[in-house]
Design an enzyme around this catalytic site. Structure first.
Site, PDB file in Angstrom:
ATOM      1  N   GLU A  49     -66.134 113.217 -28.408  1.00 28.39           N
ATOM      2  CA  GLU A  49     -66.235 112.537 -27.117  1.00 28.39           C
ATOM      3  C   GLU A  49     -67.591 112.903 -26.531  1.00 28.39           C
ATOM      4  O   GLU A  49     -67.926 114.084 -26.413  1.00 28.39           O
ATOM      5  CB  GLU A  49     -65.129 112.990 -26.163  1.00 28.39           C
ATOM      6  CG  GLU A  49     -63.746 112.518 -26.557  1.00 28.39           C
ATOM      7  CD  GLU A  49     -62.672 113.029 -25.605  1.00 28.39           C
ATOM      8  OE1 GLU A  49     -63.017 113.701 -24.608  1.00 28.39           O
ATOM      9  OE2 GLU A  49     -61.487 112.769 -25.862  1.00 28.39           O
ATOM     10  N   ASP A  60     -63.933 115.601 -12.951  1.00 29.61           N
ATOM     11  CA  ASP A  60     -64.389 116.744 -13.725  1.00 29.61           C
ATOM     12  C   ASP A  60     -64.467 118.011 -12.892  1.00 29.61           C
ATOM     13  O   ASP A  60     -64.785 117.978 -11.705  1.00 29.61           O
ATOM     14  CB  ASP A  60     -65.767 116.441 -14.339  1.00 29.61           C
ATOM     15  CG  ASP A  60     -65.691 115.326 -15.362  1.00 29.61           C
ATOM     16  OD1 ASP A  60     -64.850 115.443 -16.269  1.00 29.61           O
ATOM     17  OD2 ASP A  60     -66.450 114.349 -15.257  1.00 29.61           O
TER      18      ASP A  60
END
EC number: 4.2.1.20
Length: 269
Positions: A49, A60
């Site tokens: 990824e 995040d």
């Protein structure tokens, strides 16, 4: 058969889980990031990824927010991220690459242009964290029409009423976020993950990868006994943050990847 389908089928035949590694494109700089990207498969990454840096990475945690900041300050752009994939594909035609990030940079780039360039570069899948199924027409539909898998996130708070809608157009694999919250948060219990995978299996035949909060080879091995894929991101990104130089960042990330791969590959023996 897509590269993602091929990879998960091969690993299923081998009787083991996939190690799915996340790094941010352009962190700590373009050249070092490309070295990391090219080195990950030999270090044991089965699927990669690659984060697309964005100025507001709301899903995040601190580690990946800082990685995004380092990449942006080093001049990383979406065009450079696609270039990075093109350079990776010169030597590697087999390891699947999934771009992960937010819709805004793609929208600014132009969806049709992005999809065409991503396909040409050798991108295999997309994970767009802020684009729910209700907006499939914007990106998921054109991406899948071009042969790029669209991978959905499911979480502990995705209820049974919502789950079929989330999974309906998913392809490639399902990414189960084992801990509610941002990336790098605490890890889930084995019991919780076992129950979650069983629930997902009732709704989909796609491979199920589990991520968020997995930091050590031991934790990776525990999840690898249960899931089709084990996703590790923040722990790798932390190695870049802690490194005193770009060369050390490359070495340390690949070293941790090797240790994680050992854990994943030995999990079901």
């Amino acid at each position: 058969m897509s590269r993602l389908e091929q990879r998960f089928a091969e690993l299923k035949a081998e009787g083991r889980s996939a190690l799915v590694t996340f790094v941010t494109a352009g962190d700590p700089g373009y050249d070092a990031s490309l070295q990391i990207l090219k080195g990950l498969p030999a270090a044991g990454a089965d699927v990669i990824e690659l984060g697309m840096p964005f100025t507001d990475p709301m899903a995040d945690g601190v580690a990946i927010q800082l990685a995004t900041l380092r990449a942006l300050e080093a001049g990383q752009t979406l065009a450079k991220t696609l270039q990075m994939v093109r350079e990776f594909r010169v030597d590697n035609q087999t390891t699947p690459i999934v771009l992960m990030g937010y819709y805004n940079p793609i929208h600014r780039f132009g969806v049709d242009t992005f999809v065409a360039e991503a396909k040409a570069a050798g991108v295999d899948g997309l994970i767009i964290v802020d684009l729910p199924p209700e907006h499939d027409a914007e990106l998921a539909t054109p991406a899948q029409a071009a042969g790029i898998d669209f991978i959905r996130l499911t979480t502990p708070t995705t209820d049974d009423a919502r789950l079929p809608r989330v999974l309906e157009r998913s392809s490639g694999f399902v990414y189960y976020v084992s801990v509610a919250g941002v990336t790098g948060a605490g890890s889930a219990t084995t019991e919780h993950v076992t129950e979650a995978i069983a629930r997902l299996r009732r709704h989909t035949d796609l491979p199920i990868s589990v991520g968020f909060g997995i930091r050590t080879p031991e934790q990776a091995a525990n999840i690898a006994r249960l899931a089709d894929g084990v996703v590790v991101g923040s722990a790798l990104v932390d190695k870049i943050a802690q490194a005193k130089s770009a060369d050390q960042a490359v070495t340390d990330v690949l070293s941790l990847c090797s240790a994680l791969a050992e854990g994943v590959r030995g999990a079901r023996r």
